[in-house]
Design a protein around this motif. Structure first.
Motif, mmCIF file in Angstrom:
data_model
loop_
_atom_site.group_PDB
_atom_site.id
_atom_site.type_symbol
_atom_site.label_atom_id
_atom_site.label_comp_id
_atom_site.label_asym_id
_atom_site.label_seq_id
_atom_site.Cartn_x
_atom_site.Cartn_y
_atom_site.Cartn_z
ATOM 1 N N PRO A 167 44.630 49.352 -0.655
ATOM 2 C CA PRO A 167 43.930 48.075 -0.843
ATOM 3 C C PRO A 167 42.982 47.813 0.323
ATOM 4 O O PRO A 167 43.232 48.235 1.455
ATOM 5 N N ILE A 168 41.866 47.167 0.028
ATOM 6 C CA ILE A 168 40.910 46.843 1.075
ATOM 7 C C ILE A 168 40.749 45.333 1.138
ATOM 8 O O ILE A 168 41.050 44.620 0.189
ATOM 9 N N THR A 169 40.277 44.872 2.267
ATOM 10 C CA THR A 169 40.085 43.443 2.468
ATOM 11 C C THR A 169 38.617 43.132 2.673
ATOM 12 O O THR A 169 37.816 44.019 3.008
ATOM 13 N N LEU A 170 38.270 41.885 2.470
ATOM 14 C CA LEU A 170 36.891 41.457 2.669
ATOM 15 C C LEU A 170 36.416 41.711 4.095
ATOM 16 O O LEU A 170 35.306 42.240 4.296
ATOM 17 N N PRO A 171 37.216 41.405 5.122
ATOM 18 C CA PRO A 171 36.762 41.687 6.494
ATOM 19 C C PRO A 171 36.491 43.173 6.740
ATOM 20 O O PRO A 171 35.579 43.521 7.490
ATOM 21 N N GLN A 172 37.271 44.060 6.097
ATOM 22 C CA GLN A 172 37.012 45.490 6.257
ATOM 23 C C GLN A 172 35.631 45.869 5.745
ATOM 24 O O GLN A 172 34.899 46.620 6.393
ATOM 25 N N VAL A 173 35.298 45.363 4.562
ATOM 26 C CA VAL A 173 33.987 45.658 3.985
ATOM 27 C C VAL A 173 32.889 45.058 4.850
ATOM 28 O O VAL A 173 31.862 45.706 5.104
ATOM 29 N N GLN A 174 33.095 43.846 5.329
ATOM 30 C CA GLN A 174 32.065 43.201 6.154
ATOM 31 C C GLN A 174 31.797 43.982 7.422
ATOM 32 O O GLN A 174 30.647 44.129 7.843
ATOM 33 N N ARG A 175 32.848 44.493 8.063
ATOM 34 C CA ARG A 175 32.648 45.263 9.292
ATOM 35 C C ARG A 175 31.875 46.551 9.031
ATOM 36 O O ARG A 175 31.219 47.082 9.940
ATOM 37 N N LEU A 216 26.718 37.998 -2.765
ATOM 38 C CA LEU A 216 26.048 38.430 -1.536
ATOM 39 C C LEU A 216 27.064 38.427 -0.406
ATOM 40 O O LEU A 216 27.800 37.449 -0.218
ATOM 41 N N LEU A 217 27.088 39.511 0.345
ATOM 42 C CA LEU A 217 28.026 39.613 1.453
ATOM 43 C C LEU A 217 27.302 40.156 2.678
ATOM 44 O O LEU A 217 26.624 41.185 2.604
ATOM 45 N N LYS A 218 27.470 39.449 3.808
ATOM 46 C CA LYS A 218 26.893 39.877 5.083
ATOM 47 C C LYS A 218 28.017 40.243 6.039
ATOM 48 O O LYS A 218 29.196 40.071 5.733
ATOM 49 N N ARG A 219 27.655 40.721 7.203
ATOM 50 C CA ARG A 219 28.669 41.090 8.209
ATOM 51 C C ARG A 219 29.512 39.889 8.619
ATOM 52 O O ARG A 219 30.679 40.047 8.999
ATOM 53 N N GLN A 220 28.931 38.717 8.545
ATOM 54 C CA GLN A 220 29.668 37.510 8.909
ATOM 55 C C GLN A 220 29.429 36.435 7.851
ATOM 56 O O GLN A 220 28.391 36.407 7.185
ATOM 57 N N GLY A 221 30.416 35.565 7.705
ATOM 58 C CA GLY A 221 30.272 34.466 6.771
ATOM 59 C C GLY A 221 30.949 34.738 5.439
ATOM 60 O O GLY A 221 31.347 35.865 5.131
ATOM 61 N N ALA A 222 31.077 33.679 4.652
ATOM 62 C CA ALA A 222 31.727 33.787 3.346
ATOM 63 C C ALA A 222 30.782 34.390 2.324
ATOM 64 O O ALA A 222 29.561 34.269 2.450
ATOM 65 N N PRO A 223 31.320 35.073 1.312
ATOM 66 C CA PRO A 223 30.450 35.584 0.246
ATOM 67 C C PRO A 223 29.802 34.447 -0.523
ATOM 68 O O PRO A 223 30.346 33.352 -0.616
ATOM 69 N N VAL A 224 28.631 34.725 -1.063
ATOM 70 C CA VAL A 224 27.880 33.739 -1.845
ATOM 71 C C VAL A 224 27.756 34.269 -3.269
ATOM 72 O O VAL A 224 27.393 35.431 -3.474
ATOM 73 N N LEU A 225 28.071 33.436 -4.251
ATOM 74 C CA LEU A 225 27.954 33.816 -5.656
ATOM 75 C C LEU A 225 26.754 33.114 -6.269
ATOM 76 O O LEU A 225 26.617 31.896 -6.164
ATOM 77 N N VAL A 226 25.885 33.903 -6.928
ATOM 78 C CA VAL A 226 24.704 33.354 -7.580
ATOM 79 C C VAL A 226 24.694 33.810 -9.035
ATOM 80 O O VAL A 226 24.734 35.014 -9.314
ATOM 81 N N ASP A 227 24.671 32.863 -9.966
ATOM 82 C CA ASP A 227 24.577 33.200 -11.382
ATOM 83 C C ASP A 227 23.113 33.465 -11.727
ATOM 84 O O ASP A 227 22.216 32.717 -11.327
#
Length: 449
Positions: A21-29, A66-77
């Motif tokens: 399993p992977i985590t969001l912080p892992q992907v961001q890093r 949308l996912l950046k190195r820092q911050g929460a993901p953003v969802l856009v429809d």
């Protein structure tokens, strides 16, 4: 099953990376500085409050995270999926042939308004976009999309395709002794049937003609490409397989070349009925010769590459010269940093919503390739040779695998003879966008000494 997975994980870093399993912080890093990960999703809204005859599921739509190195993901429809997919199909039809530039621009701008403009406020100063498309967007050349000022996405950003953000966490292959580069080009396919004649084969790297009985004509550009790349990369004769030596058998014996370049015919069968026997490998059969078979054909049999002897379906004692995507998946390409498929439609396949593209693109990942350069439509032979020589020149100079592609595309956009996206936008980079490890790049340039 759990015990087996534990045992496999102990011995295989690759298998462990796929199931852990992977985590969001892992992907961001793992997201490079200055990059944004865009994960598109094709979905159907669900209404839990629906009663009686009211539909619980609405029509499909597209959205993007949308996912950046820092911050929460953003969802856009992004809106209705059918409208978006209709425009994608129209744009693909327009860019697959030179000409009609005004129509291309109108379609490219319309799709940019739908797919990219809603994200602009969140992209900030990003210089690189990591694209993980879903559904029909897997086949879209995002670099072609234009803003209202006529600037293409390829001009504005470095673009890299991923299957998902998980790709960023793929472990690097352990170092192993192998040839740094293998070039397979200009296979001797054998004579065409007299009923077809060579006039049936255009000088493009594709064979979507006569799908009931695939036949492959010579491609003069691949011979020229082989000569140019052999000189540029300083390859030994043993690293260049052409004509009768460019066989399926030889390719199956390869073990993890650092760079693998394949310049030949590619194919993807879009309208083949799903009743073709697996032993036929999806090629060489007339429609009346198709035997009864399972109802569902493996989609990895619908795409592949043609090698020496393909026209006679004879390539040594055990092979037929048709290397299907299913066979590509079983190649030993662990440690291959870059696979370049200088053929047409090597980046397309059966699109499975939520799972990506089943074809050569998926097969190369399964085989262990870290980065691939593949095409989305039929490619002009001469333009491809020009493109590939320039691409490797940039890679040798130390540019990243995606940055090198962008540099070639921008240069061709400035050439009046190549400005149409047909010439420069077909190829995409899938996987690791970073520069080749210096040891690999150095080995490529000194292997002929």
């Amino acid at each position: 099953m759990t015990a087996l997975e534990t045992q496999l994980s102990t011995h295989s870093r690759r298998f462990r990376a796929e199931i852990d399993p992977i985590t969001l912080p892992q992907v961001q890093r793992a997201i490079p500085h200055g990059a944004v990960l865009l994960e598109w999703v094709h979905y159907r809204p669900f209404n839990p409050k629906a009663i009686k005859q009211e539909p619980r599921w609405s029509v499909p739509r597209y959205a993007v995270y949308l996912l950046k190195r820092q911050g929460a993901p953003v969802l856009v429809d992004l809106g209705d999926a059918e409208a978006i997919e209709t425009r994608v199909a129209e744009l693909l039809a327009a860019v697959r042939h030179p000409g009609g530039m005004q129509a291309v621009q109108l379609l490219a701008q319309a799709l940019e308004q739908q797919l990219v403009q809603p994200l602009r406020a969140h992209l900030g100063p990003a210089q690189q976009l990591l694209l993980s498309p879903d559904g029909a967007l897997n086949l879209l050349p995002f670099g072609v999309l234009q803003d209202a000022q006529g600037h293409s996405l390829a001009e504005q950003y470095e673009l890299t395709y991923l299957t998902s953000g998980r790709d960023l966490l793929r472990p690097a292959a352990p170092a192993r002794t192998s040839k740094p580069t293998l070039l397979v080009a200009d296979p001797d396919f054998g004579p065409l049937k007299s009923s077809l004649g060579t006039a049936a084969v255009e000088q493009r790297r594709s064979v979507d003609f006569n799908r009931g009985a695939l036949r492959f004509g010579p491609l003069a550009g691949t011979a020229q490409e082989a000569q140019a790349l052999r000189a540029l990369l300083k390859l030994k004769p043993s690293q260049v397989l052409t004509q009768g030596r460019a066989t399926e058998t030889a390719l199956k014996k390869v073990h993890g070349p650092k760079i693998l370049h394949l310049a030949t015919h590619g194919f993807f069968l879009t309208d083949l009925p799903e009743d073709l026997h697996t032993s036929s490998r999806g090629a060489g059969l007339e429609p009346t010769q198709r035997p009864s078979a399972p109802q569902r054909e493996n989609p990895l049999l619908r795409s592949g590459l043609a090698l020496a002897g393909a026209n006679q379906l004879r390539s040594g004692p055990d092979d037929d010269g048709i290397l299907t995507a299913l066979e590509v998946a079983s190649l030993d390409l662990q440690g291959t940093e870059l696979a370049v498929l200088s053929a047409c439609e090597t980046g397309v396949g059966d699109v499975h919503t939520g799972e990506g593209v089943y074809g050569l693109r998926r097969a190369l990942v399964l085989a262990g390739v870290r980065t691939q350069v593949a095409s989305l439509w039929k490619v002009d032979d001469a333009a491809t040779t020009e493109f590939m020589v320039a691409y490797y020149g940039h890679v040798q100079a130390g540019l990243g695998r995606s940055a090198a592609l962008r540099a070639v595309q921008r240069a061709m956009q400035q050439d009046p003879a190549r400005t149409h996206p047909y010439y420069w936008a077909a190829f995409v980079v899938i996987g690791d966008p970073s520069p080749l490890p210096r040891a690999h790049a150095a080995a490529t340039t000194t292997s002929g000494k």
